[in-house]
Design an enzyme around this catalytic site. Structure first.
Site, PDB file in Angstrom:
ATOM      1  N   VAL A  68      14.144  -0.825  -8.595  1.00 56.26           N
ATOM      2  CA  VAL A  68      15.424  -0.639  -9.297  1.00 56.26           C
ATOM      3  C   VAL A  68      15.959  -1.992  -9.801  1.00 56.26           C
ATOM      4  O   VAL A  68      16.449  -2.117 -10.919  1.00 56.26           O
ATOM      5  CB  VAL A  68      16.466  -0.001  -8.341  1.00 56.26           C
ATOM      6  N   ARG A  86      24.680  -1.669  -8.943  1.00 58.62           N
ATOM      7  CA  ARG A  86      24.215  -0.284  -9.142  1.00 58.62           C
ATOM      8  C   ARG A  86      25.441   0.611  -9.290  1.00 58.62           C
ATOM      9  O   ARG A  86      26.266   0.702  -8.375  1.00 58.62           O
ATOM     10  CB  ARG A  86      23.407   0.197  -7.939  1.00 58.62           C
ATOM     11  N   GLU A 146      10.561  -2.247  15.904  1.00 55.60           N
ATOM     12  CA  GLU A 146      10.712  -3.626  15.468  1.00 55.60           C
ATOM     13  C   GLU A 146      11.922  -4.218  16.149  1.00 55.60           C
ATOM     14  O   GLU A 146      12.897  -3.508  16.396  1.00 55.60           O
ATOM     15  CB  GLU A 146      11.030  -3.633  13.956  1.00 55.60           C
ATOM     16  N   LYS A 147      11.879  -5.497  16.421  1.00 58.74           N
ATOM     17  CA  LYS A 147      13.065  -6.211  16.898  1.00 58.74           C
ATOM     18  C   LYS A 147      14.122  -6.105  15.798  1.00 58.74           C
ATOM     19  O   LYS A 147      13.797  -6.229  14.610  1.00 58.74           O
ATOM     20  CB  LYS A 147      12.675  -7.679  17.114  1.00 58.74           C
ATOM     21  N   ASN A 156       6.566  -2.774  -1.564  1.00 54.41           N
ATOM     22  CA  ASN A 156       6.746  -1.635  -2.455  1.00 54.41           C
ATOM     23  C   ASN A 156       5.757  -1.743  -3.602  1.00 54.41           C
ATOM     24  O   ASN A 156       5.732  -2.736  -4.323  1.00 54.41           O
ATOM     25  CB  ASN A 156       8.183  -1.582  -2.976  1.00 54.41           C
ATOM     26  N   HIS A 186      18.344  -9.936   3.091  1.00 58.40           N
ATOM     27  CA  HIS A 186      17.153  -9.251   2.581  1.00 58.40           C
ATOM     28  C   HIS A 186      16.716 -10.043   1.353  1.00 58.40           C
ATOM     29  O   HIS A 186      17.452 -10.142   0.376  1.00 58.40           O
ATOM     30  CB  HIS A 186      17.492  -7.805   2.198  1.00 58.40           C
ATOM     31  N   ARG A 221       5.374  -0.518  -6.527  1.00 56.19           N
ATOM     32  CA  ARG A 221       5.899   0.092  -7.754  1.00 56.19           C
ATOM     33  C   ARG A 221       6.954  -0.829  -8.350  1.00 56.19           C
ATOM     34  O   ARG A 221       7.309  -1.835  -7.761  1.00 56.19           O
ATOM     35  CB  ARG A 221       6.569   1.419  -7.395  1.00 56.19           C
TER      36      ARG A 221
HETATM   37  P1  ADP Z   1      13.361   1.485   3.715  1.00 54.85           P
HETATM   38  O1  ADP Z   1      11.951   1.590   3.247  1.00 54.85           O
HETATM   39  O2  ADP Z   1      13.874   2.706   4.382  1.00 54.85           O
HETATM   40  O3  ADP Z   1      14.288   0.971   2.641  1.00 54.85           O
HETATM   41  P2  ADP Z   1      13.080  -1.154   4.902  1.00 54.85           P
HETATM   42  O4  ADP Z   1      12.069  -1.473   5.918  1.00 54.85           O
HETATM   43  O5  ADP Z   1      12.830  -1.651   3.517  1.00 54.85           O
HETATM   44  O6  ADP Z   1      13.342   0.422   4.881  1.00 54.85           O
HETATM   45  O7  ADP Z   1      14.480  -1.677   5.374  1.00 54.85           O
HETATM   46  C1  ADP Z   1      15.687  -1.417   4.677  1.00 54.85           C
HETATM   47  C2  ADP Z   1      16.770  -2.360   5.144  1.00 54.85           C
HETATM   48  O8  ADP Z   1      16.978  -2.201   6.561  1.00 54.85           O
HETATM   49  C3  ADP Z   1      16.427  -3.831   4.967  1.00 54.85           C
HETATM   50  O9  ADP Z   1      16.756  -4.299   3.702  1.00 54.85           O
HETATM   51  C4  ADP Z   1      17.294  -4.467   6.039  1.00 54.85           C
HETATM   52  O10 ADP Z   1      18.624  -4.551   5.607  1.00 54.85           O
HETATM   53  C5  ADP Z   1      17.238  -3.461   7.153  1.00 54.85           C
HETATM   54  N1  ADP Z   1      16.151  -3.800   8.111  1.00 54.85           N
HETATM   55  C6  ADP Z   1      14.894  -3.349   8.113  1.00 54.85           C
HETATM   56  N2  ADP Z   1      14.172  -3.847   9.138  1.00 54.85           N
HETATM   57  C7  ADP Z   1      15.008  -4.667   9.821  1.00 54.85           C
HETATM   58  C8  ADP Z   1      14.900  -5.461  10.994  1.00 54.85           C
HETATM   59  N3  ADP Z   1      13.785  -5.519  11.703  1.00 54.85           N
HETATM   60  N4  ADP Z   1      15.994  -6.147  11.411  1.00 54.85           N
HETATM   61  C9  ADP Z   1      17.157  -6.079  10.722  1.00 54.85           C
HETATM   62  N5  ADP Z   1      17.333  -5.337   9.633  1.00 54.85           N
HETATM   63  C10 ADP Z   1      16.287  -4.640   9.158  1.00 54.85           C
END
Ligand code: ADP
Length: 450
Positions: free
Chosen positions: A292, A335, A199-200, A287, A207, A289
């Site tokens: 948290v 948390r 992914e870019k 997700n 988030h 489910r």
């Molecule tokens: P996991 O399932 O391991 O928690 P996620 O895909 O939900 O992984 O990503 C977790 C965090 O990583 C996101 O909340 C964000 O902060 C960062 N992240 C994920 N994908 C990207 C992206 N393409 N660019 C920038 N940050 C990202």
């Protein structure tokens, strides 16, 4: 309505689920490992069954023992909470084949959305905006080719990923191969699956995620969004609702989340996660489910999400309608972990010698702690969540600072002061937050006297 539910989890989420069951007049069965015999959930539930030895693989991940406990106690349903078996399609399938209701979506939907690269493919079809990248798992050659096309910086992510593991940033193409194999290795060790996609990297995004509820009669609603940008190593630390985004963007995100749920015929509670940058948003994962951070949505909407999950799993039609949901004020959750931030966040299990829980209007403490409880060293270091409500964001921040100041946990190290330091920063108060916040201000955040 279901009459008896087994909770296949431990800690604060098991307690939280038992409380909602009690309020609905539903009998509860707790399960516990040998290390958890003195845990609060064992005492709160109507019945409790030991399901194995200390290690999670022998207990909370032991599907056969959990199913046997449900059959032997006559529980008709299993609530998986989060973590452990909550997103395990095989477990949901096993429940289905034993005529036990799994409180969550069907095994088929978990499988589709649980594999992050598969989910991206489906979301692309549904027209939900994605981060540019591969919609499917890639080999080294495919990855390198695509990396050249989309350009650096980029992220290599595990298909089975969770908790920020199996993720690597690539800032120049010559680092690609090394990062690719290291992500694969970590993914294999953590999830038993070494599939990765790319992914870019969206630099310093927010988030933002949308909570949805869907029943089997095709009613789908959202319960607003949560901002979970305050993260450490891609793991959430503070979450709040609503997010500080424009109404126009918010509206687009709600529509996209509902479209996502509709496209996969989603049922039960789910969260559609996005990264947001410059008024644009991109899907990262769903997700399947309870999360948290669900309490912040409950605090501003007045909806008990666990009760809704149970009603939906009972086959009832959702009584909640989108226009009957009104959001009020602002909620923030921190948390609490048994860890020492000053020693590189090293876990700090042990006996809780004294506990004082803050009181007051709009304060909620979801935790498994009690005085003299011995926190076992074998599981997650999260010991609870402190959640507050305020009439607006500043009011919520002030209430949370006051509550954190009043909270006393003696006998173990916690991240209480670290959380307070975040809440004290002017940039945080201004709402100038993105996922780089903790890393950027780490020195300031650790500058406290414990
Ligand atoms: P996991 O399932 O391991 O928690 P996620 O895909 O939900 O992984 O990503 C977790 C965090 O990583 C996101 O909340 C964000 O902060 C960062 N992240 C994920 N994908 C990207 C992206 N393409 N660019 C920038 N940050 C990202």
């Amino acid at each position: 309505m279901l009459q008896k539910i087994l909770i296949a989890n431990r800690g604060e989420i098991a307690d939280r689920i038992i409380r909602s069951c009690k309020q609905l007049g539903i009998d509860t069965v707790a399960v516990y490992s040998q290390a958890d015999k003195d845990s609060l959930h064992v005492h709160l539930a109507d019945e409790a069954v030991c399901i194995g030895k200390t290690s999670a693989t022998e207990s909370y991940l032991n599907m056969e023992n959990i199913i046997s406990a449900a059959i032997n106690t006559g529980a008709e349903a299993i609530h998986p909470g989060f973590g452990f078996l909550s997103e395990n399609a095989k477990f949901a399938e096993l429940c289905e084949s034993c005529d036990i209701t799994f409180i969550g979506p069907s095994a088929v939907v978990i499988e589709k959305m649980g594999d992050k690269s598969m989910a991206k493919k489906l979301m692309k079809e549904a027209g939900v905006p994605l981060v540019p990248g591969s919609a499917e798992e890639v080999t080294l050659e495919e990855g390198q080719k695509l990396a050249k096309k989309i350009g650096c910086p980029l992220l290599i992510k595990a298909s089975a990923g969770g908790g920020g593991r199996g993720m690597r940033i690539v800032r120049s193409l010559d680092q690609f191969e090394k990062a690719f194999y290291s992500a694969k290795q970590e993914a294999k060790a953590a999830f038993g699956n070494d599939g990765v996609y790319i992914e870019k990297l969206i630099e310093n995004p927010k988030h933002v995620e949308v909570q949805i509820l869907a029943d089997k009669y095709k009613n789908i609603i959202h319960l607003g969004e949560r901002d979970c940008s305050i993260q450490r190593r891609n793991q959430k630390v503070i979450e709040e609702a609503p997010a500080m985004i424009s109404d126009k963007l918010r509206d687009k995100m709600y529509k996209a989340a509902i479209k996502a749920a509709e496209y996969v015929s989603y049922e039960n509670a789910g969260t559609v996660e996005f990264v947001v940058k410059d008024d644009e948003f991109f899907f990262i994962e769903m997700n399947t489910r309870i999360q948290v951070e669900h309490p912040v949505s409950e605090m501003i909407s007045g909806v008990d999400i666990i009760k809704e999950q149970i009603r939906i799993a009972s086959g009832e039609e959702m009584q909640l309608k989108q226009d009957s949901i009104h959001f009020s004020g602002h909620a923030i959750e921190v948390r609490l972990n048994a860890e020492n931030p000053k020693k590189n966040f090293q876990p700090s299990p042990g006996r809780v010698e004294l506990l004082h829980i803050p009181q007051g209007l709009g304060i909620r403490f979801d935790s498994m702690l009690y005085t003299d409880y011995e926190i076992p060293p074998y599981y997650d270091s999260m010991i609870g969540k402190l959640i507050v409500h305020g009439k607006d964001r500043l009011d919520a921040i002030r209430n949370l600072r006051a509550a954190l100041e009043e909270l006393i946990i003696e006998g173990i190290d916690t991240n209480q002061y670290f959380l307070m330091m975040i809440l004290m920063q002017d940039v945080f108060v201004k709402g100038d937050i993105d996922t780089s916040f903790i890393e950027k201000y780490i020195e300031r955040l650790l500058d406290y006297e414990a």
